[in-house]
Design an enzyme around this catalytic site. Structure first.
Site, PDB file in Angstrom:
ATOM      1  CB  SER A 134      -0.828  -0.024   1.298  1.00 55.35           C
ATOM      2  OG  SER A 134      -1.448   1.215   1.526  1.00 55.35           O
ATOM      3  CE1 TYR A 147      -4.047  -2.362   4.982  1.00 51.75           C
ATOM      4  CE2 TYR A 147      -3.273  -0.114   4.647  1.00 51.75           C
ATOM      5  CZ  TYR A 147      -3.767  -1.290   4.140  1.00 51.75           C
ATOM      6  OH  TYR A 147      -3.974  -1.415   2.780  1.00 51.75           O
TER       7      TYR A 147
HETATM    8  N1  NAP Z   1      -8.568  -0.234  -1.828  1.00 48.88           N
HETATM    9  C1  NAP Z   1      -7.506   0.498  -1.538  1.00 48.88           C
HETATM   10  O1  NAP Z   1      -7.555   1.732  -1.550  1.00 48.88           O
HETATM   11  C2  NAP Z   1      -6.209  -0.182  -1.188  1.00 48.88           C
HETATM   12  C3  NAP Z   1      -5.089   0.646  -1.012  1.00 48.88           C
HETATM   13  C4  NAP Z   1      -3.881   0.065  -0.670  1.00 48.88           C
HETATM   14  C5  NAP Z   1      -3.777  -1.311  -0.543  1.00 48.88           C
HETATM   15  N2  NAP Z   1      -4.878  -2.100  -0.718  1.00 48.88           N
HETATM   16  C6  NAP Z   1      -4.713  -3.547  -0.518  1.00 48.88           C
HETATM   17  O2  NAP Z   1      -5.349  -4.253  -1.550  1.00 48.88           O
HETATM   18  C7  NAP Z   1      -5.774  -5.530  -1.062  1.00 48.88           C
HETATM   19  C8  NAP Z   1      -7.228  -5.768  -1.456  1.00 48.88           C
HETATM   20  O3  NAP Z   1      -8.052  -4.823  -0.800  1.00 48.88           O
HETATM   21  P1  NAP Z   1      -9.432  -4.284  -1.418  1.00 48.88           P
HETATM   22  O4  NAP Z   1      -9.327  -2.846  -1.545  1.00 48.88           O
HETATM   23  O5  NAP Z   1      -9.819  -5.102  -2.588  1.00 48.88           O
HETATM   24  O6  NAP Z   1     -10.432  -4.530  -0.175  1.00 48.88           O
HETATM   25  P2  NAP Z   1     -11.519  -5.665   0.113  1.00 48.88           P
HETATM   26  O7  NAP Z   1     -12.587  -5.630  -0.911  1.00 48.88           O
HETATM   27  O8  NAP Z   1     -11.889  -5.516   1.535  1.00 48.88           O
HETATM   28  O9  NAP Z   1     -10.703  -7.012  -0.121  1.00 48.88           O
HETATM   29  C9  NAP Z   1      -9.950  -7.655   0.863  1.00 48.88           C
HETATM   30  C10 NAP Z   1     -10.069  -9.155   0.622  1.00 48.88           C
HETATM   31  O10 NAP Z   1      -9.231  -9.853   1.539  1.00 48.88           O
HETATM   32  C11 NAP Z   1      -9.916 -11.021   1.957  1.00 48.88           C
HETATM   33  N3  NAP Z   1      -9.427 -11.433   3.268  1.00 48.88           N
HETATM   34  C12 NAP Z   1      -9.451 -10.717   4.419  1.00 48.88           C
HETATM   35  N4  NAP Z   1      -8.966 -11.471   5.432  1.00 48.88           N
HETATM   36  C13 NAP Z   1      -8.622 -12.675   4.898  1.00 48.88           C
HETATM   37  C14 NAP Z   1      -8.073 -13.885   5.430  1.00 48.88           C
HETATM   38  N5  NAP Z   1      -7.780 -14.009   6.741  1.00 48.88           N
HETATM   39  N6  NAP Z   1      -7.847 -14.922   4.571  1.00 48.88           N
HETATM   40  C15 NAP Z   1      -8.156 -14.808   3.267  1.00 48.88           C
HETATM   41  N7  NAP Z   1      -8.686 -13.714   2.706  1.00 48.88           N
HETATM   42  C16 NAP Z   1      -8.915 -12.652   3.518  1.00 48.88           C
HETATM   43  C17 NAP Z   1     -11.390 -10.625   1.993  1.00 48.88           C
HETATM   44  O11 NAP Z   1     -12.236 -11.742   1.750  1.00 48.88           O
HETATM   45  P3  NAP Z   1     -12.907 -12.614   2.932  1.00 48.88           P
HETATM   46  O12 NAP Z   1     -13.431 -11.648   3.943  1.00 48.88           O
HETATM   47  O13 NAP Z   1     -13.942 -13.426   2.244  1.00 48.88           O
HETATM   48  O14 NAP Z   1     -11.808 -13.478   3.482  1.00 48.88           O
HETATM   49  C18 NAP Z   1     -11.493  -9.667   0.825  1.00 48.88           C
HETATM   50  O15 NAP Z   1     -11.917 -10.328  -0.352  1.00 48.88           O
HETATM   51  C19 NAP Z   1      -5.515  -5.507   0.441  1.00 48.88           C
HETATM   52  O16 NAP Z   1      -4.305  -6.174   0.721  1.00 48.88           O
HETATM   53  C20 NAP Z   1      -5.375  -4.027   0.756  1.00 48.88           C
HETATM   54  O17 NAP Z   1      -4.567  -3.786   1.885  1.00 48.88           O
HETATM   55  C21 NAP Z   1      -6.087  -1.549  -1.035  1.00 48.88           C
END
Ligand code: NAP
Length: 257
Positions: A134, A147
């Protein structure tokens, strides 16, 4: 050639968008996450999905999942360690258990799965491993202490791994998204471990998730070591690197929600 692509956190957000974007190329896409219903819903739009429910914090589940993938496909071409959880609480508000849980998912979840899949790649001298960091993996930010720490830790680990693999064809890439429009803020944990359950203003203004997925795929194809994806907030990474005093002035004024 058909590829086997394994995406964690594939039931929503960036993971779902990556699965859909790779679908055009007719590869086998392994969809992992804890919520099987969400994975099934994403799989409906895919040509060749393989649903593999997995909690990345459970090492026994990781080992079983990797054995199944090994016996079914015999290889993983691309592993995208995308599963992650954010935080919306100050250091004082966040219990030690919640903090540890954030590190378990975001850091050890990614690391343990990578270590279990790695032999399948080194044996073939081929493959790409993606770690989802991130912009908060490059600087600290209010309400994101654990985080941000978990994402910083990914850089130390995956840069080391990438250097250890320098004489192989196994590629390692770290992705640093800024703000991408997903439900990440809703799914973020409060200090007591509840869901924050709010679409934060900053998140709402994030770039479209499809654009993020397309940049990640480009990075994998070009075998990049590290990529930054987002809007103006990405500038903060460079400001922190070259003008740290200015970074502090700006970051103090940014709304963390
Ligand atoms: N969106 C942003 O602005 C942003 C910015 C920087 C970095 N990121 C990174 O991008 C990645 C994806 O995030 P996103 O934005 O797509 O958010 P999101 O929609 O909340 O996706 C996160 C995913 O992680 C899964 N997850 C959470 N805990 C887990 C576990 N213990 N085992 C397996 N799966 C797990 C969740 O599915 P389940 O709950 O079904 O397990 C969910 O599908 C993350 O690593 C986040 O830190 C996002």
């Amino acid at each position: 050639m058909k590829k086997v692509i394994w995406i964690t956190g594939a039931g929503s957000g960036i993971g779902e968008a990556l699965a859909k974007a790779y679908n055009h190329e007719d590869h086998t896409i392994i969809l992992s996450g804890r919520n099987k219903t969400q994975l099934e819903s994403v799989s409906k739009n895919l040509v060749n999905p393989f649903i593999l429910p997995l909690d990345v914090t459970k090492e026994d589940q990781i080992n079983q999942a990797v054995s199944l993938v090994q016996s079914t496909f015999g290889k993983v071409d691309i592993l995208i360690n995308n599963a992650g959880v954010s935080q919306r609480a100050t250091v004082s508000e966040t219990t030690n258990d919640v903090g540890r849980n954030l590190i378990e998912v975001n850091f050890f979840g990614s690391v343990h799965l990578t270590k279990a899949v790695l032999p399948m790649m080194t044996n073939r001298n081929k493959g790409s491993i993606v770690a989802m960091s991130s912009a908060a993996g490059k600087f600290g930010f209010p309400l994101r202490s654990y985080y941000s720490a978990s994402k910083h830790a990914l850089h130390g680990f995956y840069e080391s791994l990438s250097l250890e693999l320098k004489d192989t064809q196994v590629h390692v890439m770290i992705v640093c998204p800024g703000r991408i429009k997903t439900d990440i803020s809703k799914n973020a944990l409060t200090g007591s471990g509840e869901s924050h359950n709010q679409m934060d203003q900053g998140q709402l203004l994030g770039i479209p998730v499809e654009k993020c997925a397309s940049k990640i795929i480009q990075g994998i194809t070009k075998k990049k070591a590290e990529i930054y994806i987002g809007g103006n907030e990405i500038l903060l990474i460079y400001i922190k690197r070259y003008l740290p005093f200015l970074f502090r002035l700006i970051a103090k004024r940014v709304n963390p929600k």
